[in-house]
Scaffold this motif. Structure first.
Motif, PDB file in Angstrom:
ATOM      1  N   ASP A 156       0.849  -1.190   0.000  1.00 23.30           N
ATOM      2  CA  ASP A 156       0.000   0.000   0.000  1.00 23.30           C
ATOM      3  C   ASP A 156       0.887   1.243   0.000  1.00 23.30           C
ATOM      4  O   ASP A 156       1.128   1.862   1.035  1.00 23.30           O
TER       5      ASP A 156
ATOM      6  N   ASP B 205      -9.654  -0.947  -4.090  1.00 22.86           N
ATOM      7  CA  ASP B 205      -8.818   0.247  -4.161  1.00 22.86           C
ATOM      8  C   ASP B 205      -8.217   0.425  -5.552  1.00 22.86           C
ATOM      9  O   ASP B 205      -8.214   1.536  -6.104  1.00 22.86           O
TER      10      ASP B 205
ATOM     11  N   HIS C 142      -9.157   3.473  -8.291  1.00 24.25           N
ATOM     12  CA  HIS C 142      -8.141   4.427  -8.743  1.00 24.25           C
ATOM     13  C   HIS C 142      -7.738   4.197 -10.194  1.00 24.25           C
ATOM     14  O   HIS C 142      -6.672   4.647 -10.635  1.00 24.25           O
TER      15      HIS C 142
ATOM     16  N   TRP D 181      -0.745   7.038  -5.937  1.00 24.95           N
ATOM     17  CA  TRP D 181      -1.714   6.329  -6.773  1.00 24.95           C
ATOM     18  C   TRP D 181      -1.448   6.553  -8.255  1.00 24.95           C
ATOM     19  O   TRP D 181      -1.665   5.650  -9.074  1.00 24.95           O
TER      20      TRP D 181
ATOM     21  N   THR E 220      -2.214  -4.898   2.558  1.00 27.44           N
ATOM     22  CA  THR E 220      -2.980  -5.366   1.413  1.00 27.44           C
ATOM     23  C   THR E 220      -3.410  -6.818   1.605  1.00 27.44           C
ATOM     24  O   THR E 220      -4.372  -7.278   0.986  1.00 27.44           O
TER      25      THR E 220
END
Length: 375
Positions: free
Chosen positions: A121, A161, A165, A138, A277
């Motif tokens: 992450d 996630d 994104h 991101w 994650t």
């Protein structure tokens, strides 16, 4: 199938990316596939890489400033050369960030399909270490993974996630656990007496000691009467945690069967970091028959059944961690029920079963490429 695994970390490193890459290589070799690993060189890595089941190409690297346990590969032509020399059918990118990006570019130039495994992450780390930069992180993740034929997320939270994104072509691939090594009968009465001479419940954390893991949330647990806190692991936060967690016993880094004995000898396992994650240590605790307390965020949401195998608590809430630990430490029957249910939950999650799922993803990617080329 001829596969090149390009990984940001590999044993003797001890972390989730390194462990997963090793297990992947082992499974591919066990199933008769031809595998090569490309990884950063480490100061401790022996030339022969005795743990590796296949050839390992080491890329010159430097330690990350302020965090020497993490090494960053330097630019090198060896990545592309390894893929070309192996005549790879597919490139597996484990946690691509620096070395993996070069592996992705080399695969694209050579026309080789690439599967990228999302494991870290980075956006959460940006918030932790810089207090900002989540949007930039991101953008980096999206640009890297958009070039892959398939991105594999380790949990449903990570998958959501990535999709939210804008990362395309995302699938789910969880992690396995060694249910032979991590099992309840590893519980060691002599070790328990050494850890808790007065017979008090033993509450443990296992993992890296780094800011993003927020191990300081165990401070309230340390204040509980009749509870022994044990911390296993090492990292940059270790010096400060000695004062933050008074009375805790720090065992340093432990691995293999010794780590399995420690896991099974705990009464409660606590994971504190909100940026996982997946969270392999939660699975290892469950395989060891130990109830789990973990944040209701990220990977643990898939692993811990609240009120059945453990307790999920609000992230970053030290009081909630303390209260959850207290409720379990005061009730041996509840601990036993949760621990037994946890073991039953993970018994089918072997690395062999998970590895076969990965090979299925590879097969789908190769079939897709052939369809596109034939069109």
């Amino acid at each position: 199938m001829r596969v090149v695994i390009v990984t940001e970390s590999f044993p003797p490193d001890v972390n989730g990316v390194a462990h997963c890459a090793l297990q992947t290589a082992r499974h591919l070799v066990d199933r008769g596939h031809d595998c090569v690993v490309v990884a950063p060189a480490t100061s401790a890595a022996a030339e022969a890489d005795p743990q590796a089941p296949c050839r390992v190409v080491r890329i010159p690297s430097l330690p990350l400033p302020g965090y020497p346990q993490v090494r960053v590969a330097l630019p090198s032509r060896r990545v592309a050369a390894a893929i070309a020399e192996h005549r790879a059918d597919l490139v597996h990118l484990a946690g691509p960030f620096v070395l993996g990006v070069r592996g992705m570019a080399a695969a694209a130039r050579l026309g080789v399909p690439a599967v990228a495994v999302y494991q870290t992450d980075l956006a959460g780390y940006a918030r932790t270490y810089m207090g900002a930069g989540e949007a930039a992180a991101w953008r980096r993740i999206r640009s890297v993974h958009a070039a892959a034929d398939l991105t594999l997320a380790p949990s449903s939270a990570a998958l959501r996630d990535l999709e939210a994104h804008g990362v395309p072509r995302v699938g789910l691939w969880p992690r396995g656990v060694d249910t032979e090594r991590f099992r309840p009968d590893r519980r060691d009465p002599a070790l328990r007496r050494a850890l808790a001479p007065n017979g008090e419940p033993v509450v443990g954390y296992v993992g890296r000691l780094a800011p993003e893991k927020q191990v300081e949330l165990l401070s309230g647990v340390c204040a509980l009467d009749g509870v022994r806190v044990v911390v296993v692991g090492d990292g940059p936060s270790r010096p400060g945690l000695g004062q933050t967690l008074p009375g805790a016993l720090f065992l340093g880094r432990r691995t293999g069967d010794e780590l399995a004995r420690i896991f099974a000898s705990l009464d409660v396992f606590v994971h504190t970091g909100p940026f996982e994650t997946f969270c392999q240590t939660v699975q290892e605790a469950m395989a060891s028959g130990v109830p789990v307390v973990a944040p209701a965020a990220g990977g643990p949401l898939d692993l811990v059944a609240h009120g059945r195998t453990g307790l999920l608590v609000p992230p970053r809430d030290a009081a909630a961690v303390r209260d959850a630990v207290w409720s379990l430490s005061a009730d041996p029957g509840l601990r036993g029920a949760y621990g037994g249910a946890g073991r039953a939950t993970v018994e089918g999650r072997t690395w062999a079963a998970v590895g076969d799922r990965l090979i299925g993803h590879y097969t789908d990617v190769l079939a897709s490429r052939k369809t596109v080329l034939a069109a």
